[in-house]
Design an enzyme around this catalytic site. Structure first.
Site, short mmCIF file in Angstrom:
data_model
loop_
_atom_site.label_atom_id
_atom_site.label_comp_id
_atom_site.label_asym_id
_atom_site.label_seq_id
_atom_site.Cartn_x
_atom_site.Cartn_y
_atom_site.Cartn_z
N GLY A 1 50.46 53.15 32.65
CA GLY A 1 50.66 52.55 31.37
C GLY A 1 51.84 51.68 31.65
O GLY A 1 52.71 51.77 31.02
N GLU B 1 52.36 50.98 44.72
CA GLU B 1 51.27 50.47 44.42
C GLU B 1 50.64 48.95 45.04
O GLU B 1 49.71 48.96 45.45
CB GLU B 1 51.13 49.99 42.90
CG GLU B 1 50.08 49.42 42.32
CD GLU B 1 50.28 49.12 40.79
OE1 GLU B 1 51.33 49.20 40.14
OE2 GLU B 1 48.98 48.66 40.16
C1 LIG Z 1 41.78 44.92 37.57
C2 LIG Z 1 42.99 45.22 36.87
C3 LIG Z 1 43.71 46.32 36.79
C4 LIG Z 1 44.95 46.62 36.31
N1 LIG Z 1 45.32 47.92 35.87
C5 LIG Z 1 46.50 47.91 35.49
C6 LIG Z 1 46.93 49.20 35.11
O1 LIG Z 1 46.06 50.39 35.60
N2 LIG Z 1 48.03 49.48 34.43
C7 LIG Z 1 48.62 48.65 33.97
O2 LIG Z 1 49.70 48.88 33.23
N3 LIG Z 1 48.34 47.13 34.30
C8 LIG Z 1 47.23 47.10 35.01
N4 LIG Z 1 46.79 45.69 35.34
C9 LIG Z 1 47.66 44.55 34.70
C10 LIG Z 1 48.13 43.90 35.64
O3 LIG Z 1 49.47 44.33 36.45
C11 LIG Z 1 48.62 42.38 35.07
O4 LIG Z 1 47.61 41.69 34.74
C12 LIG Z 1 49.63 41.62 36.11
O5 LIG Z 1 50.79 42.09 36.22
C13 LIG Z 1 49.64 39.95 35.34
O6 LIG Z 1 49.91 39.94 34.09
P1 LIG Z 1 49.09 39.08 32.96
O7 LIG Z 1 47.81 39.57 33.07
O8 LIG Z 1 49.81 39.31 31.70
O9 LIG Z 1 49.31 37.60 33.65
P2 LIG Z 1 50.60 36.61 33.26
O10 LIG Z 1 51.77 37.14 33.47
O11 LIG Z 1 50.32 36.08 31.98
O12 LIG Z 1 50.30 35.52 34.23
C14 LIG Z 1 49.18 34.38 34.06
C15 LIG Z 1 49.43 33.55 35.36
O13 LIG Z 1 50.79 33.12 35.35
C16 LIG Z 1 51.68 33.28 36.68
N5 LIG Z 1 52.68 33.49 36.49
C17 LIG Z 1 53.48 34.25 35.54
N6 LIG Z 1 54.90 34.36 35.64
C18 LIG Z 1 55.00 33.50 36.77
C19 LIG Z 1 56.19 33.06 37.66
N7 LIG Z 1 57.36 33.60 37.10
N8 LIG Z 1 56.13 32.21 38.65
C20 LIG Z 1 54.85 31.67 38.99
N9 LIG Z 1 53.94 32.19 38.44
C21 LIG Z 1 53.60 32.91 37.41
C22 LIG Z 1 50.59 34.47 37.18
O14 LIG Z 1 50.70 34.46 38.72
C23 LIG Z 1 49.26 34.06 36.61
O15 LIG Z 1 48.77 33.17 37.50
C24 LIG Z 1 45.59 45.60 35.85
C25 LIG Z 1 45.10 44.16 35.90
C26 LIG Z 1 43.92 43.89 36.49
C27 LIG Z 1 43.33 42.52 36.59
#
Ligand SMILES: Cc1cc2nc3c(=O)[nH]c(=O)nc-3n(C[C@H](O)[C@H](O)[C@H](O)COP(=O)(O)OP(=O)(O)OC[C@H]3O[C@@H](n4cnc5c(N)ncnc54)[C@H](O)[C@@H]3O)c2cc1C
Lengths: 393, 375
Positions: free
Chosen positions: A131, A247
């Site tokens: 989480g 991870e």
């Molecule tokens: C299949 C799957 C399983 C997952 N499992 C888990 C889980 O079990 N537990 C959990 O807690 N989370 C989980 N996640 C969440 C995952 O860690 C997040 O989706 C991830 O960290 C990206 O965050 P976001 O989706 O909010 O994207 P955002 O942070 O909104 O990013 C959107 C885009 O902007 C880019 N971006 C953002 N900030 C920057 C920056 N500083 N410089 C350049 N580019 C940037 C990103 O690379 C991306 O392309 C999972 C995600 C997926 C897809």
């Protein structure tokens, strides 16, 4: 014979005798992966294989024996990995407990917490979920808001998590919560709780692969004993970052595929387009793309071996998992793109028996998450640029 | 064996790094180039290599060498690459030493190689792209053989004391069998050698053999079964060229990353721009992956593993790809200054291209892997 050679030959003999034939076949779909837990859904051979391996501590070969591990030295653990690969043995247990929580507990947990959780993780008795993410805290994870209010010997946790993989199937969760608003990173604590606790609910989210392995997780006045907090209050970010390193390490390994032997990409391409009179893939451009991909994949195989060796010897740069995660996940996506290109219209079938329930297409779509989950590729490149190449902010 | 350098190998690397950076940095190449030096490298430096023991790194201890492995040869080659040092080390101390190993020719040529007197060249290419076919013929004649045909891309041939020539003694051009390796001693036989200056300012020759008569004892290994020796030579040459490429790519990357930290535009160092940070980080990843592939190939070669051949192909292809990226990104991220002769990055680009082509390029090795994997 040296001790290591003896260990190797005994290990091979033991694997030969104990790894069921079903566990030496290639992993074809999600169902072939064993996750354990309170309500396990075993395929034939999975339970026997898990129990046999767990009885030797070989689900976690390099953990200490008192926590359910195998107590193997780095060289022995490497020999075990190599012998398993040689016999095409599947991984007996996939587990966020092993690849993420376990290392964090080993480093930051109290003796009591270790004895309480690690052996169950090693035996696959408890399935864990993570989480971390929230609707407004993704890449910027430290901006998370789920709150834990001090209530004496326990916390009252409220808030929402998102993208929690397998939250609906997991028994316990490791969770980041805010215990102070004074500092962004310095106000986070790392807690564990049972998903069956009152006030916890989950709602699956349907993915582009047609599966819904992940969820929104809601916490409504959940009581979490303080004894379940790992490390100091407000210092959870240290634990969280350490765990993220592991991870990333785990996710990077997925680019290597082919546990269970064979090379599905090459076999699939041969089956789909056939060989010409010279024994070459009848589509020369596809052949060239696959061959170039294989160069990188094999080179990355060597990189993974080096990375593990350096890690075990304490010589790896602490930001190296970011490089591995970035490269491995981009490779894995490329592999599945090629696999789809090779399979053509056969690979597009979504539900048919011939396509094993659309396994290829679903796997292809699933890999697109590899470069998002555990921190996106962009975030990994930021880390490499700043922490390894030392480029300015 | 863990996949990193052990303490002794690290010590050797530090020694080689200091020595080569001091005696043959890129300015050394530039000075030779500016003087239009007809040798292509410094004889004095080659002598110093001998004094350091480097020329005997792969020669067995019983024959007065250091008796070390492909890993150690690679350690030296990487520093040669990083400094763009012109040297016959790869052809002589690595590939030729490997080809002569265990033959009567070893006793004859190893002492000169050890002393830094003997230079060896490899006449194995017949066309613009490296291929497996061999058409240059060696016909039995008198007590020996007559060689006729041409070779090209033969580094150091114009100053070589020993030229190893792959020739056909029977069969057709594409056959694996019927190949023989010859040691041509330039004191006793004189093929027509035309040195050409290459893009990286090194010299490589086109050689014509017009019924050149050789004694029977110039055969290295067995008549008609030369493929085995040739393959050993090529494996050593390829793993060595991969290590040198690693040095070239790594050196170019270091220059580039340093420039990103120093050059200012729009009031900030260009290294703070994320577009460049991401490309630099990606480049770093490619170079690290290539480095692992090289060490893996060298370790497997040293262990005599059956898997070594494929690992060498991976290493040569991967270093070709990664280093090509490194020099291209290097020139681009330097902007205009990267295009100037005065700045070193262009030298890296030229050396990378030569080494990427040598002993088969990335396409050649990817194709070889595919064939071995049955597709
Ligand atoms: C299949 C799957 C399983 C997952 N499992 C888990 C889980 O079990 N537990 C959990 O807690 N989370 C989980 N996640 C969440 C995952 O860690 C997040 O989706 C991830 O960290 C990206 O965050 P976001 O989706 O909010 O994207 P955002 O942070 O909104 O990013 C959107 C885009 O902007 C880019 N971006 C953002 N900030 C920057 C920056 N500083 N410089 C350049 N580019 C940037 C990103 O690379 C991306 O392309 C999972 C995600 C997926 C897809």
């Amino acid at each position: 014979m040296t001790d290591l050679a003896t260990f190797r030959s005994e290990t091979r003999a033991w694997l030969e005798a104990n790894c069921p034939p079903e566990m030496r076949a290639p992993v074809r779909s999600d169902k072939d992966i064993c996750w354990g837990g309170r309500n396990p859904d075993f395929q034939p051979g999975q339970r026997e294989w898990l129990e046999a391996m767990a009885s030797r501590g070989w689900t976690v070969p390099d953990w200490p024996t008192e926590y359910g591990g195998g107590g193997l030295s780095p060289a022995e653990a490497k020999a075990l990995r190599e012998e398993m690969a040689a016999l095409h043995c599947r991984n007996p247990l996939n587990s966020f407990g092993i690849s993420m929580l376990g290392p964090a507990l080993l480093k930051y947990g109290t003796e009591e917490q270790k004895l309480d959780h690690l052996p169950k993780i090693a035996r696959g008795e408890i399935r864990w979920c993570q989480g971390y993410s929230e609707p407004n805290a993704g890449s910027d994870l430290a901006s998370l808001a789920a709150s834990a209010e001090d209530a004496g010997d326990h916390y009252i946790v409220n808030g929402q998590k998102v993208w929690t993989s397998y939250a609906d199937k997991a028994d316990w969760i490791f969770c980041l919560v805010r215990t102070s608003k004074e500092s962004k990173q310095g106000g986070i604590s790392f807690v564990l709780f049972d998903m069956a606790s009152e006030g916890v609910s989950t709602k699956p989210i349907l993915l582009i692969s047609g599966y819904s392995p992940f969820c929104e997780t809601f916490m409504d006045n959940v009581r979490v004993p303080k004894a379940n907090r790992i490390y100091d209050e407000n210092k959870g970010w240290d634990v969280a970052k350490y765990l993220l390193g592991h991870e990333r390490e785990m996710i990077s390994g997925m680019g290597l595929a082919s546990a269970g032997g064979g090379n599905p990409l090459i076999e699939g391409a041969i089956a789909a387009v056939g060989l010409d009179a010279n024994g070459r893939l009848a589509d020369p451009l596809l052949r060239a793309s696959i061959a170039m991909f294989e160069v990188r994949a094999r080179a990355f195989g060597a990189m993974s071996e080096r990375f593990i060796d350096e890690l075990k010897a304490g010589r790896a740069h602490p930001a190296q998992p970011s490089m591995m995660k970035y490269y491995g996940t981009e490779l894995n996506k490329a592999r599945h793109e090629l696999q789809m290109a090779a399979g053509g219209s056969d690979a597009l079938e979504w539900e048919s028996g011939a396509s094993n329930g659309g396994a290829a297409a679903r796997a292809w779509l699933r890999t697109k998450a590899n470069s998002i989950e555990g921190g996106t590729s962009e975030i990994q490149l930021n880390i490499v640029a700043k922490r390894i190449l030392d480029l300015p902010a | 064996m863990p996949l990193y350098l052990d303490d002794q190998q690290t010590m050797l690397r530090d020694t080689a790094r200091d020595f080569i950076a001091e005696h043959a940095p890129p300015s050394h190449l530039r000075a030779l180039r500016d003087a239009n030096d007809p040798t292509g490298f410094s004889r004095d430096l080659w002598k110093q290599f001998a004094e350091m023991g480097f020329t005997g790194i792969r020669i067995p201890e019983a024959q007065s060498g250091m008796g070390l492995g492909h890993v150690e040869a690679g350690v030296v080659l990487e520093e040669i690459g990083r400094n763009l040092s012109p040297s016959p080390f790869l052809t002589t101390a690595v590939a030729a030493v490997e080809a002569l190993r265990g033959t009567a020719h070893a006793d004859r040529y190893y002492p000169g190689i050890l002393a830094g007197d003997t230079i060896a060249a490899l006449a194995i290419d017949e066309r613009a792209k490296f291929g497996d076919g061999i058409s240059l013929t060696a016909q039995r004649s008198g007590n020996g053989f007559r060689l006729s045909g041409t070779k090209q891309f033969v580094a150091h041939a114009h100053v070589a004391d020993l030229i190893l020539v792959a020739a056909r003694t029977s069969g057709a051009e594409s056959d694996q069998d019927g190949v023989t390796l010859f040691a041509v001693d330039s004191k006793t036989a004189a093929p027509d050698i035309r040195p050409e200056r290459l893009a990286d300012s090194s010299l490589a020759s086109r050689i014509t053999f017009a019924d050149l008569q050789l004694d029977a004892d110039s055969v290295v290994g067995e008549v008609d079964n030369g493929r085995e020796v040739l393959n050993r030579l090529l494996a050593a040459g390829r793993s060595g060229a991969s290590a040198e490429l690693l040095g070239v790519g790594g050196g170019a990357m270091d220059l580039t990353v340093a420039y990103l930290k120093e050059r200012k535009q729009f009031g900030q160092t260009i290294g703070s721009f994320q577009a460049l940070q991401h490309r630099a980080a990606h480049l770093y990843a490619e170079m690290e992956v290539a480095r692992a592939a090289v060490l893996k190939a060298q370790q497997l070669l040293d262990a005599g593993s059956a898997l070594a051949g494929q690992a060498v192909a991976v290493a040569k292809a991967m270093t070709g790809l990664a280093t090509t990226l490194s020099v291209q990104e290097g020139v681009q991220m330097h902007g205009g200054i990267g295009m100037t002769d005065e700045y070193d990055i262009g030298f890296y680009m030229k050396r990378a291209r030569v080494l990427a082509e040598m002993f088969g390029d990335a396409n050649y090795h990817a194709d070889a892997l595919a064939r071995e994997s049955g597709y």
